[in-house]
Scaffold this motif. Structure first.
Motif, PDB file in Angstrom:
ATOM      1  N   LEU A  82      33.884 -67.429  33.985  1.00 61.59           N
ATOM      2  CA  LEU A  82      34.786 -66.337  33.826  1.00 61.59           C
ATOM      3  C   LEU A  82      34.481 -65.252  35.035  1.00 61.59           C
ATOM      4  CD1 LEU A  82      33.923 -65.795  30.102  1.00 61.59           C
ATOM      5  CD2 LEU A  82      35.995 -66.652  30.946  1.00 61.59           C
ATOM      6  N   GLN A  83      35.801 -64.750  35.421  1.00 63.17           N
ATOM      7  CA  GLN A  83      35.725 -63.695  36.497  1.00 63.17           C
ATOM      8  C   GLN A  83      36.153 -62.423  35.810  1.00 63.17           C
ATOM      9  OE1 GLN A  83      37.666 -64.607  40.332  1.00 63.17           O
ATOM     10  NE2 GLN A  83      38.240 -62.783  40.618  1.00 63.17           N
ATOM     11  N   LEU A  84      35.561 -61.379  35.778  1.00 62.63           N
ATOM     12  CA  LEU A  84      35.933 -60.118  35.298  1.00 62.63           C
ATOM     13  C   LEU A  84      36.404 -59.400  36.446  1.00 62.63           C
ATOM     14  CD1 LEU A  84      32.626 -59.642  32.875  1.00 62.63           C
ATOM     15  CD2 LEU A  84      34.993 -60.790  32.636  1.00 62.63           C
ATOM     16  N   HIS A  85      37.760 -58.921  36.452  1.00 59.61           N
ATOM     17  CA  HIS A  85      38.276 -58.316  37.529  1.00 59.61           C
ATOM     18  C   HIS A  85      38.817 -56.904  37.234  1.00 59.61           C
ATOM     19  CE1 HIS A  85      39.175 -59.744  41.683  1.00 59.61           C
ATOM     20  NE2 HIS A  85      39.870 -58.560  41.719  1.00 59.61           N
ATOM     21  N   GLY A  86      38.204 -56.179  36.187  1.00 59.92           N
ATOM     22  CA  GLY A  86      38.767 -54.930  35.509  1.00 59.92           C
ATOM     23  C   GLY A  86      37.504 -53.989  36.061  1.00 59.92           C
ATOM     24  N   SER A  87      37.547 -53.057  34.987  1.00 61.23           N
ATOM     25  CA  SER A  87      36.575 -51.934  35.115  1.00 61.23           C
ATOM     26  C   SER A  87      35.457 -52.406  33.878  1.00 61.23           C
ATOM     27  CB  SER A  87      37.141 -50.670  34.764  1.00 61.23           C
ATOM     28  OG  SER A  87      37.860 -50.529  33.471  1.00 61.23           O
ATOM     29  N   GLU A  88      35.082 -53.376  33.706  1.00 61.06           N
ATOM     30  CA  GLU A  88      34.152 -53.912  32.742  1.00 61.06           C
ATOM     31  C   GLU A  88      32.529 -53.343  33.159  1.00 61.06           C
ATOM     32  OE1 GLU A  88      37.276 -57.085  33.173  1.00 61.06           O
ATOM     33  OE2 GLU A  88      35.765 -56.215  34.551  1.00 61.06           O
ATOM     34  N   SER A  89      32.009 -52.763  32.330  1.00 60.75           N
ATOM     35  CA  SER A  89      30.654 -51.977  32.585  1.00 60.75           C
ATOM     36  C   SER A  89      29.521 -53.384  32.496  1.00 60.75           C
ATOM     37  CB  SER A  89      30.265 -51.185  31.259  1.00 60.75           C
ATOM     38  OG  SER A  89      30.214 -51.780  30.147  1.00 60.75           O
ATOM     39  N   PRO A  90      28.480 -52.833  32.969  1.00 61.65           N
ATOM     40  CA  PRO A  90      27.251 -53.789  33.152  1.00 61.65           C
ATOM     41  C   PRO A  90      27.121 -54.336  31.613  1.00 61.65           C
ATOM     42  CG  PRO A  90      26.853 -52.026  34.682  1.00 61.65           C
ATOM     43  CD  PRO A  90      28.174 -51.523  33.729  1.00 61.65           C
ATOM     44  N   GLU A  91      27.119 -53.477  30.583  1.00 60.51           N
ATOM     45  CA  GLU A  91      26.837 -53.900  29.287  1.00 60.51           C
ATOM     46  C   GLU A  91      27.870 -54.728  28.650  1.00 60.51           C
ATOM     47  OE1 GLU A  91      25.027 -50.393  30.441  1.00 60.51           O
ATOM     48  OE2 GLU A  91      27.074 -50.564  30.420  1.00 60.51           O
ATOM     49  N   ARG A  92      29.289 -54.729  29.324  1.00 60.89           N
ATOM     50  CA  ARG A  92      30.363 -55.636  28.869  1.00 60.89           C
ATOM     51  C   ARG A  92      29.992 -57.022  29.322  1.00 60.89           C
ATOM     52  NH1 ARG A  92      33.152 -57.784  25.342  1.00 60.89           N
ATOM     53  NH2 ARG A  92      35.523 -58.444  25.983  1.00 60.89           N
ATOM     54  N   VAL A  93      29.502 -57.139  30.741  1.00 63.43           N
ATOM     55  CA  VAL A  93      29.087 -58.379  31.191  1.00 63.43           C
ATOM     56  C   VAL A  93      28.235 -58.833  30.541  1.00 63.43           C
ATOM     57  CG1 VAL A  93      28.293 -59.245  33.518  1.00 63.43           C
ATOM     58  CG2 VAL A  93      29.743 -57.470  33.589  1.00 63.43           C
ATOM     59  N   THR A  94      27.041 -58.276  30.233  1.00 64.90           N
ATOM     60  CA  THR A  94      26.060 -58.966  29.466  1.00 64.90           C
ATOM     61  C   THR A  94      26.622 -59.535  28.115  1.00 64.90           C
ATOM     62  OG1 THR A  94      24.583 -57.373  30.613  1.00 64.90           O
ATOM     63  CG2 THR A  94      23.720 -58.649  28.344  1.00 64.90           C
ATOM     64  N   GLU A  95      27.343 -58.824  27.349  1.00 64.29           N
ATOM     65  CA  GLU A  95      27.945 -59.203  26.244  1.00 64.29           C
ATOM     66  C   GLU A  95      28.990 -60.418  26.277  1.00 64.29           C
ATOM     67  OE1 GLU A  95      31.258 -57.603  22.979  1.00 64.29           O
ATOM     68  OE2 GLU A  95      30.662 -56.158  24.583  1.00 64.29           O
ATOM     69  N   ILE A  96      29.791 -60.487  27.500  1.00 66.28           N
ATOM     70  CA  ILE A  96      30.557 -61.567  27.488  1.00 66.28           C
ATOM     71  C   ILE A  96      29.538 -62.884  28.182  1.00 66.28           C
ATOM     72  CG2 ILE A  96      32.250 -62.575  29.209  1.00 66.28           C
ATOM     73  CD1 ILE A  96      33.541 -59.796  29.167  1.00 66.28           C
ATOM     74  N   LYS A  97      28.703 -62.655  28.608  1.00 68.61           N
ATOM     75  CA  LYS A  97      27.726 -63.731  28.992  1.00 68.61           C
ATOM     76  C   LYS A  97      27.216 -64.446  27.691  1.00 68.61           C
ATOM     77  CE  LYS A  97      24.924 -63.854  32.114  1.00 68.61           C
ATOM     78  NZ  LYS A  97      23.766 -63.421  33.151  1.00 68.61           N
ATOM     79  N   ALA A  98      26.621 -63.607  27.081  1.00 70.75           N
ATOM     80  CA  ALA A  98      25.938 -64.004  25.558  1.00 70.75           C
ATOM     81  C   ALA A  98      27.180 -64.644  24.833  1.00 70.75           C
ATOM     82  CB  ALA A  98      25.260 -63.030  24.967  1.00 70.75           C
ATOM     83  N   ARG A  99      28.346 -64.090  24.489  1.00 65.61           N
ATOM     84  CA  ARG A  99      29.302 -64.506  23.607  1.00 65.61           C
ATOM     85  C   ARG A  99      29.610 -65.967  23.903  1.00 65.61           C
ATOM     86  NH1 ARG A  99      32.475 -62.251  19.679  1.00 65.61           N
ATOM     87  NH2 ARG A  99      34.532 -63.180  19.605  1.00 65.61           N
ATOM     88  N   TYR A 100      29.941 -66.047  25.112  1.00 63.33           N
ATOM     89  CA  TYR A 100      30.795 -67.390  25.777  1.00 63.33           C
ATOM     90  C   TYR A 100      29.607 -68.537  26.432  1.00 63.33           C
ATOM     91  CZ  TYR A 100      34.695 -64.389  24.455  1.00 63.33           C
ATOM     92  OH  TYR A 100      35.357 -63.779  23.735  1.00 63.33           O
ATOM     93  N   GLY A 101      28.667 -67.987  26.807  1.00 63.56           N
ATOM     94  CA  GLY A 101      27.733 -69.025  27.289  1.00 63.56           C
ATOM     95  C   GLY A 101      28.170 -69.799  28.580  1.00 63.56           C
ATOM     96  N   LEU A 102      29.001 -68.842  29.362  1.00 69.58           N
ATOM     97  CA  LEU A 102      29.595 -69.383  30.652  1.00 69.58           C
ATOM     98  C   LEU A 102      28.982 -68.268  31.787  1.00 69.58           C
ATOM     99  CD1 LEU A 102      33.370 -70.019  29.697  1.00 69.58           C
ATOM    100  CD2 LEU A 102      31.587 -71.672  30.443  1.00 69.58           C
TER     101      LEU A 102
END
Length: 217
Positions: A82-102
């Protein structure tokens, strides 16, 4: 330069996939952002991803996507990153990694030296970084604007914690200079291999990849 890895982003047709793969691209990117001329539907992206050869990393580009949007994308499309190209915070990055396992690649826009600390902040949480030109104020698109930044800002900075990719205004004519000035081992292109916004040019994809990989002819 044979160790360079190339990402062709914003692919929308079967010919795009075939050309990128045959040229030697290591990554193919699909854009899920309605404002972009490169936006693809879930159905089309699923078909395109299925065409990508084994070993080619399939990347979904999203912009401040909600969990429901990411749920739909990851359920429909066989992805590797997954490539996050917006204003996602470091916390959001961590959350997405944990939720999707990608693995997650976070894009960071650079205009001047004041933007560089973001690289260290996100390198602590993302699996990869994409260092792009900062979009102009009020721009509709967070990337794919064909803009470059001053590559000298990255010269000699080889000690970040994560693999990173150079993006922003690269073309078949400039990619070698970008690699030389920054020391990057990965490059990303979208508008630089298009004949019109959202329309990939097969010859430009081949030329870009050939240049980046240091191949003749």
């Amino acid at each position: 330069m044979s160790d360079i890895r190339v990402k062709i982003c914003g692919l929308r047709t079967a010919d795009d996939i075939e050309t990128a793969a045959k040229a030697g691209a290591a990554y193919v990117g699909f854009v899920f952002f309605a404002k972009s001329p490169r936006h693809v539907s879930l159905e089309d992206a699923a078909e395109l991803a299925a065409l990508a050869p084994m070993g080619v990393c399939k990347v979904a580009l999203t912009v401040n996507a909600s969990n429901s949007e990411l749920d739909a994308i990851t359920a429909a499309v066989p992805l590797d990153m997954l490539q996050l190209h917006g204003s996602e915070s470091p916390e959001r990055v961590t959350e997405i990694k944990a939720r999707y396992g990608l693995p997650v690649m976070k894009a960071i826009g650079i205009a001047d030296e004041a933007d560089l600390p973001q690289i260290d902040i996100y390198s602590a949480v993302a699996d990869q970084l994409l260092i792009d030109a900062k979009p102009p104020k009020n721009a509709d698109l967070p990337g794919g604007n064909g803009l470059a930044f001053d590559w000298r800002l990255l010269a000699g900075r080889k000690y970040w914690q994560r693999p990173w990719m150079l993006a922003g205004g690269l073309t078949p004519e400039t990619v070698n200079e970008g690699i030389r000035m920054t020391g990057t081992s990965q490059v990303d292109v979208s508008s630089g291999v298009e004949s019109a916004p959202g329309v990939k040019d097969q010859a430009l994809i081949e030329s870009f990849t050939r240049s980046a990989l240091g191949k003749q002819g």
